[in-house]
Scaffold this motif. Structure first.
Motif, PDB file in Angstrom:
ATOM      1  N   ALA A 417       0.665  -1.187  -0.109  1.00 22.99           N
ATOM      2  CA  ALA A 417       0.040   0.082   0.164  1.00 22.99           C
ATOM      3  C   ALA A 417       0.763   1.622  -0.251  1.00 22.99           C
ATOM      4  O   ALA A 417       0.305   2.012  -0.597  1.00 22.99           O
ATOM      5  CB  ALA A 417      -0.444   0.223   1.106  1.00 22.99           C
ATOM      6  N   ILE A 418       1.787   1.452   0.949  1.00 20.09           N
ATOM      7  CA  ILE A 418       2.673   2.973   0.775  1.00 20.09           C
ATOM      8  C   ILE A 418       3.865   3.000  -0.060  1.00 20.09           C
ATOM      9  O   ILE A 418       3.311   3.626  -0.928  1.00 20.09           O
ATOM     10  CB  ILE A 418       4.416   2.063   1.790  1.00 20.09           C
ATOM     11  CG1 ILE A 418       2.976   2.090   3.108  1.00 20.09           C
ATOM     12  CG2 ILE A 418       4.842   3.167   2.148  1.00 20.09           C
ATOM     13  CD1 ILE A 418       3.852   1.624   4.242  1.00 20.09           C
ATOM     14  N   ILE A 419       4.083   1.385  -1.198  1.00 17.87           N
ATOM     15  CA  ILE A 419       4.488   1.654  -2.641  1.00 17.87           C
ATOM     16  C   ILE A 419       3.680   2.426  -2.987  1.00 17.87           C
ATOM     17  O   ILE A 419       4.133   2.811  -3.883  1.00 17.87           O
ATOM     18  CB  ILE A 419       5.597   0.617  -2.887  1.00 17.87           C
ATOM     19  CG1 ILE A 419       6.666   0.485  -1.644  1.00 17.87           C
ATOM     20  CG2 ILE A 419       5.701   0.427  -3.810  1.00 17.87           C
ATOM     21  CD1 ILE A 419       7.129  -1.492  -1.686  1.00 17.87           C
ATOM     22  N   ALA A 420       2.132   1.425  -3.687  1.00 19.03           N
ATOM     23  CA  ALA A 420       1.228   2.116  -4.446  1.00 19.03           C
ATOM     24  C   ALA A 420       1.884   3.034  -4.614  1.00 19.03           C
ATOM     25  O   ALA A 420       1.124   3.809  -5.329  1.00 19.03           O
ATOM     26  CB  ALA A 420      -0.089   1.153  -4.153  1.00 19.03           C
ATOM     27  N   ARG A 421       1.417   3.898  -3.295  1.00 20.78           N
ATOM     28  CA  ARG A 421       1.264   5.880  -2.880  1.00 20.78           C
ATOM     29  C   ARG A 421       1.949   6.136  -3.522  1.00 20.78           C
ATOM     30  O   ARG A 421       1.989   7.674  -3.993  1.00 20.78           O
ATOM     31  CB  ARG A 421       0.100   5.680  -1.253  1.00 20.78           C
ATOM     32  CG  ARG A 421       0.200   7.497  -1.011  1.00 20.78           C
ATOM     33  CD  ARG A 421       0.511   7.312   0.410  1.00 20.78           C
ATOM     34  NE  ARG A 421       1.322   6.762   1.059  1.00 20.78           N
ATOM     35  CZ  ARG A 421       1.636   6.717   2.547  1.00 20.78           C
ATOM     36  NH1 ARG A 421       0.812   5.618   3.147  1.00 20.78           N
ATOM     37  NH2 ARG A 421       2.950   6.309   3.030  1.00 20.78           N
ATOM     38  N   GLU A 422       3.094   5.747  -2.809  1.00 18.26           N
ATOM     39  CA  GLU A 422       4.347   6.629  -3.306  1.00 18.26           C
ATOM     40  C   GLU A 422       4.830   6.596  -4.933  1.00 18.26           C
ATOM     41  O   GLU A 422       5.072   7.563  -5.545  1.00 18.26           O
ATOM     42  CB  GLU A 422       5.494   6.362  -2.343  1.00 18.26           C
ATOM     43  CG  GLU A 422       5.139   6.151  -0.544  1.00 18.26           C
ATOM     44  CD  GLU A 422       5.165   7.699  -0.592  1.00 18.26           C
ATOM     45  OE1 GLU A 422       5.549   8.205  -1.069  1.00 18.26           O
ATOM     46  OE2 GLU A 422       3.712   8.155  -0.022  1.00 18.26           O
ATOM     47  N   ILE A 423       4.712   5.326  -5.444  1.00 14.62           N
ATOM     48  CA  ILE A 423       4.717   5.650  -6.679  1.00 14.62           C
ATOM     49  C   ILE A 423       3.585   6.472  -7.764  1.00 14.62           C
ATOM     50  O   ILE A 423       4.434   6.956  -8.873  1.00 14.62           O
ATOM     51  CB  ILE A 423       4.931   3.747  -7.600  1.00 14.62           C
ATOM     52  CG1 ILE A 423       6.255   3.132  -6.825  1.00 14.62           C
ATOM     53  CG2 ILE A 423       5.008   3.795  -8.725  1.00 14.62           C
ATOM     54  CD1 ILE A 423       6.131   2.084  -7.000  1.00 14.62           C
ATOM     55  N   GLU A 424       2.282   6.571  -7.346  1.00 16.13           N
ATOM     56  CA  GLU A 424       1.116   7.125  -8.593  1.00 16.13           C
ATOM     57  C   GLU A 424       1.805   8.481  -7.592  1.00 16.13           C
ATOM     58  O   GLU A 424       0.574   8.744  -8.784  1.00 16.13           O
ATOM     59  CB  GLU A 424      -0.007   6.837  -6.849  1.00 16.13           C
ATOM     60  CG  GLU A 424      -0.366   5.051  -8.109  1.00 16.13           C
ATOM     61  CD  GLU A 424       0.043   5.135  -9.319  1.00 16.13           C
ATOM     62  OE1 GLU A 424      -1.179   5.649 -10.750  1.00 16.13           O
ATOM     63  OE2 GLU A 424       0.460   4.012 -10.056  1.00 16.13           O
ATOM     64  N   MET A 425       2.064   8.945  -7.178  1.00 17.38           N
ATOM     65  CA  MET A 425       2.308  10.240  -6.696  1.00 17.38           C
ATOM     66  C   MET A 425       3.635  11.443  -8.050  1.00 17.38           C
ATOM     67  O   MET A 425       3.490  12.396  -8.360  1.00 17.38           O
ATOM     68  CB  MET A 425       3.049  10.728  -4.786  1.00 17.38           C
ATOM     69  CG  MET A 425       2.302  10.616  -4.318  1.00 17.38           C
ATOM     70  SD  MET A 425       3.838  10.552  -2.780  1.00 17.38           S
ATOM     71  CE  MET A 425       4.241  12.550  -2.953  1.00 17.38           C
ATOM     72  N   GLU A 426       3.711   9.636  -8.773  1.00 13.06           N
ATOM     73  CA  GLU A 426       4.537  10.341  -9.754  1.00 13.06           C
ATOM     74  C   GLU A 426       5.927  11.667  -9.439  1.00 13.06           C
ATOM     75  O   GLU A 426       6.202  11.833 -10.176  1.00 13.06           O
ATOM     76  CB  GLU A 426       3.715  10.765 -11.267  1.00 13.06           C
ATOM     77  CG  GLU A 426       2.438   9.899 -11.504  1.00 13.06           C
ATOM     78  CD  GLU A 426       3.660   8.980 -12.455  1.00 13.06           C
ATOM     79  OE1 GLU A 426       4.639   9.346 -12.812  1.00 13.06           O
ATOM     80  OE2 GLU A 426       3.390   8.056 -12.919  1.00 13.06           O
ATOM     81  N   SER A 427       6.877  11.002  -8.281  1.00 12.48           N
ATOM     82  CA  SER A 427       7.863  12.430  -8.821  1.00 12.48           C
ATOM     83  C   SER A 427       8.888  11.880  -8.919  1.00 12.48           C
ATOM     84  O   SER A 427       9.189  10.704  -9.416  1.00 12.48           O
ATOM     85  CB  SER A 427       7.724  11.765  -6.617  1.00 12.48           C
ATOM     86  OG  SER A 427       7.249  12.037  -5.701  1.00 12.48           O
ATOM     87  N   PRO A 428       9.537  12.966  -8.949  1.00 12.03           N
ATOM     88  CA  PRO A 428      10.689  13.127 -10.005  1.00 12.03           C
ATOM     89  C   PRO A 428      11.770  11.620  -8.872  1.00 12.03           C
ATOM     90  O   PRO A 428      12.775  11.518  -9.970  1.00 12.03           O
ATOM     91  CB  PRO A 428      11.275  14.555 -10.183  1.00 12.03           C
ATOM     92  CG  PRO A 428      10.289  15.111  -9.891  1.00 12.03           C
ATOM     93  CD  PRO A 428       9.940  14.207  -8.996  1.00 12.03           C
ATOM     94  N   LEU A 429      11.967  12.270  -7.732  1.00 15.39           N
ATOM     95  CA  LEU A 429      12.865  11.341  -6.743  1.00 15.39           C
ATOM     96  C   LEU A 429      11.587   9.768  -6.013  1.00 15.39           C
ATOM     97  O   LEU A 429      11.006  10.814  -5.134  1.00 15.39           O
ATOM     98  CB  LEU A 429      13.610  12.635  -6.137  1.00 15.39           C
ATOM     99  CG  LEU A 429      14.412  11.636  -5.002  1.00 15.39           C
ATOM    100  CD1 LEU A 429      15.308  10.715  -5.804  1.00 15.39           C
ATOM    101  CD2 LEU A 429      14.946  12.468  -3.616  1.00 15.39           C
ATOM    102  N   LEU A 430      12.284   9.015  -6.211  1.00 21.14           N
ATOM    103  CA  LEU A 430      11.635   8.179  -5.174  1.00 21.14           C
ATOM    104  C   LEU A 430      12.866   7.671  -4.058  1.00 21.14           C
ATOM    105  O   LEU A 430      13.726   7.176  -4.835  1.00 21.14           O
ATOM    106  CB  LEU A 430      11.118   7.321  -6.236  1.00 21.14           C
ATOM    107  CG  LEU A 430       9.950   7.537  -6.830  1.00 21.14           C
ATOM    108  CD1 LEU A 430      10.434   7.800  -7.949  1.00 21.14           C
ATOM    109  CD2 LEU A 430       9.131   6.072  -6.818  1.00 21.14           C
ATOM    110  N   ILE A 431      12.915   7.694  -3.082  1.00 22.76           N
ATOM    111  CA  ILE A 431      13.594   7.014  -1.299  1.00 22.76           C
ATOM    112  C   ILE A 431      12.895   5.717  -1.219  1.00 22.76           C
ATOM    113  O   ILE A 431      11.744   5.604  -0.670  1.00 22.76           O
ATOM    114  CB  ILE A 431      13.874   8.285  -0.867  1.00 22.76           C
ATOM    115  CG1 ILE A 431      14.451   9.861  -0.992  1.00 22.76           C
ATOM    116  CG2 ILE A 431      15.409   7.335   0.356  1.00 22.76           C
ATOM    117  CD1 ILE A 431      14.347  10.901  -0.498  1.00 22.76           C
ATOM    118  N   PHE A 432      13.515   4.620  -1.514  1.00 23.93           N
ATOM    119  CA  PHE A 432      13.124   3.678  -1.204  1.00 23.93           C
ATOM    120  C   PHE A 432      14.372   2.402  -0.006  1.00 23.93           C
ATOM    121  O   PHE A 432      15.364   2.865  -0.728  1.00 23.93           O
ATOM    122  CB  PHE A 432      13.553   2.141  -2.198  1.00 23.93           C
ATOM    123  CG  PHE A 432      12.872   1.944  -3.303  1.00 23.93           C
ATOM    124  CD1 PHE A 432      10.865   1.850  -3.093  1.00 23.93           C
ATOM    125  CD2 PHE A 432      12.787   3.306  -4.517  1.00 23.93           C
ATOM    126  CE1 PHE A 432      10.333   1.968  -4.326  1.00 23.93           C
ATOM    127  CE2 PHE A 432      11.170   3.219  -5.269  1.00 23.93           C
ATOM    128  CZ  PHE A 432       9.819   2.292  -5.701  1.00 23.93           C
TER     129      PHE A 432
END
Length: 514
Positions: A417-432
């Protein structure tokens, strides 16, 4: 003596909207390590929670030592010498180790025949002796909040042993441990078996099963698929049965196409709450279309780097630039709106609100904007439609769909759920940060594919992981951290696993190449 110390016959357990266990039969021999393997949400924890008395089966029978039992509570399970270490520990943070172990069990004495008290000196000595006997050394006087997670886990094991448990259930015991701590725990588990205990190991980690388990039951969507002898079964066979399809262990990816710099970290130093420098003069750049991975042993400052970029920790000196904007002193919300998505290490403390619905958690970073909100009024239908689409797209398994309370979901599905929310924000930077911690092989494979897919869309990816295989599999560029400093930055294809490991241990000196 019966052939089996535990028999669970035709067990079925239903929750609203889901059948957690569907006609499952397990037979466990005395003195063996019996593993229960399955995807997140496959029903592993549920069936063992019934053996420990946390739930009662809707159908089926439980037999212990050849006698049919109705295990109505954990206290009754304890009387049957059954103990369980839960995935999320059940400890009182401001109590000592001894106080946690004897809580609710230690008989009180009477001072002057009137005033009740517990002989803590005697209890401390008993815990010390028990910990030494099983090579689970702890300081009985330390408070839980003062000790690392690996020691807390030892406390949970000692709780079982203090109650004279003979059947020991471990629920995802290595999910929050470092590789070194995992090695130590697996040796402890083998030692407990050698001492005559029966071990039930709930896990999805195939290599751990191969190392210690005698037999393995595989669950898939609540059904028992197979019971296998571990010695004669390959990890690939286990993985395919667990996921229900062919699993590939090697990530297929095309050559990266680096674009403009998205994140520039310039000479940052970060101090912790004790005013100790945990990040020391660290600099690196991540481009669009690049996976930049930081490898290191736990506690060397890698999580603090991520937290300082996301705004959870202040930088003492240096600066952080996102798309040529200085965000060093920006608020967390401004950083989010400027284009940072963050998947944190501690999903339950920082990733979700446990008592919110899945729908509300998925919308946490968008709820105040159109189309979720209009003139201060939240649009329920928008929340519902958006959440439903992500649940389907990311295979988030939840008993009541949008309305599922996140606390009731498995840890792996909380992570999805967290990964879905964060990826779908379409942010230029993703921190995993530790994105696959606690996930099964199928979910890990999917998340690695998602990371590479976002890279191929031109996103900049910062990956922080304790799993060296994950780093080597996903990274285009690797930075190795030791004692708060980056020892090495180099293209991933120029480094071997052995070299990265040496830098992680501080064996090789400082040498940046980027």
């Amino acid at each position: 003596m019966p052939d089996y110390i535990v028999e669970m016959k035709h067990i079925t357990k239903r929750f609203p909207g889901i059948v957690a266990n569907d006609d499952v039969t397990l037979q466990i021999k005395k003195g063996e390590i019996f593993a229960i393997l399955g995807e997140n949400g496959a029903g592993k924890s549920t069936i063992m929670s019934m053996l420990f008395g946390m739930y009662e089966p809707d159908e089926g029978e439980i037999w212990v030592r050849g006698k049919k039992e109705v295990i109505s509570s954990p206290s009754y399970a304890t009387k049957l010498n059954i103990g369980m270490v839960h995935q999320h520990f059940k400890l009182v943070q401001n109590y000592t180790i001894t106080e946690n172990i004897v809580l609710g069990l230690e008989k009180t004495k009477r001072l002057f025949g009137i005033l009740p008290y517990v002989d803590m000196k005697k209890a401390n000595q008993a815990i010390k002796d028990l910990s030494e006997k099983y090579e689970l050394e702890v300081n009985p006087l330390k408070k839980i909040e003062e000790v690392p997670v690996s020691i807390q886990q030892r406390v949970e094991i000692l709780k079982m042993l203090y109650r004279e448990a003979e059947i020991l259930i471990f629920d995802e015991p290595t999910a929050v441990l470092t590789p070194q701590e995992i090695d130590s725990l697996l040796k402890i588990i083998e030692g407990l078996r050698d001492a005559g205990k029966t071990i039930i190991l709930i896990t999805h980690k195939l290599d751990e099963i191969k190392r210690v388990a005698d037999r393995c039951a595989i669950l898939n969507k609540g059904k028992l698929i197979e019971v296998l002898d571990v010695a004669t079964t390959s990890t690939k066979e286990m993985a395919n049965l667990m996921v229900g399809r062919e699993v590939t262990f090697r990530l297929e990816k095309i050559e990266p196409k680096f674009k403009e710099a998205v994140l520039e970290v310039k000479n940052i130093t970060v101090k912790n709450e004790d005013n100790f420098e945990v990040v020391k003069d660290v600099s690196f750049t991540i481009h669009g279309g690049e996976v930049f991975a930081i490898a290191g042993v736990a506690g060397n400052g890698q999580v603090e780097i991520a937290d300082s970029i996301a705004g959870l920790m202040k930088t003492t000196s240096g600066s952080i630039w996102l798309n040529e904007k200085d965000i060093t002193k920006a608020s967390i919300r401004r950083r989010t709106e400027e284009g940072i998505s963050y998947i944190p290490e501690d999903r339950q403390s920082y990733g979700v609100v446990m008592n919110f619905t899945l729908q509300d958690n998925i919308a946490l970073k968008k709820y105040y904007k159109e189309p979720f909100c209009h003139k201060g009024i939240l649009k329920e239908a928008t929340f519902s439609n958006y959440s439903s689409s992500l649940i389907e797209k990311y295979d988030i398994r939840s008993g009541q769909g949008n309305e599922t309370i996140v606390r009731s979901m498995s840890g792996g599905n909380q992570q999805k759920a967290i990964i879905a929310r964060e990826i779908e924000m379409e942010s230029p930077l993703l921190i995993f940060v530790q994105p696959t911690r606690g996930l099964d092989i199928g979910a890990i494979e999917n998340i690695h594919k998602q990371i590479i897919s976002e890279r191929d869309k031109g996103k900049a990816i910062l990956l922080i992981s304790l799993e060296l295989d994950e780093i080597m599999n996903c990274a285009d560029t690797i930075g190795v951290i030791y004692n708060g400093s980056l020892q090495k930055i180099a293209p991933a294809d120029t480094l071997t696993t052995k070299e990265v490991g040496e830098f992680m241990m501080g064996v090789k000196g400082h040498n940046n190449e980027k």
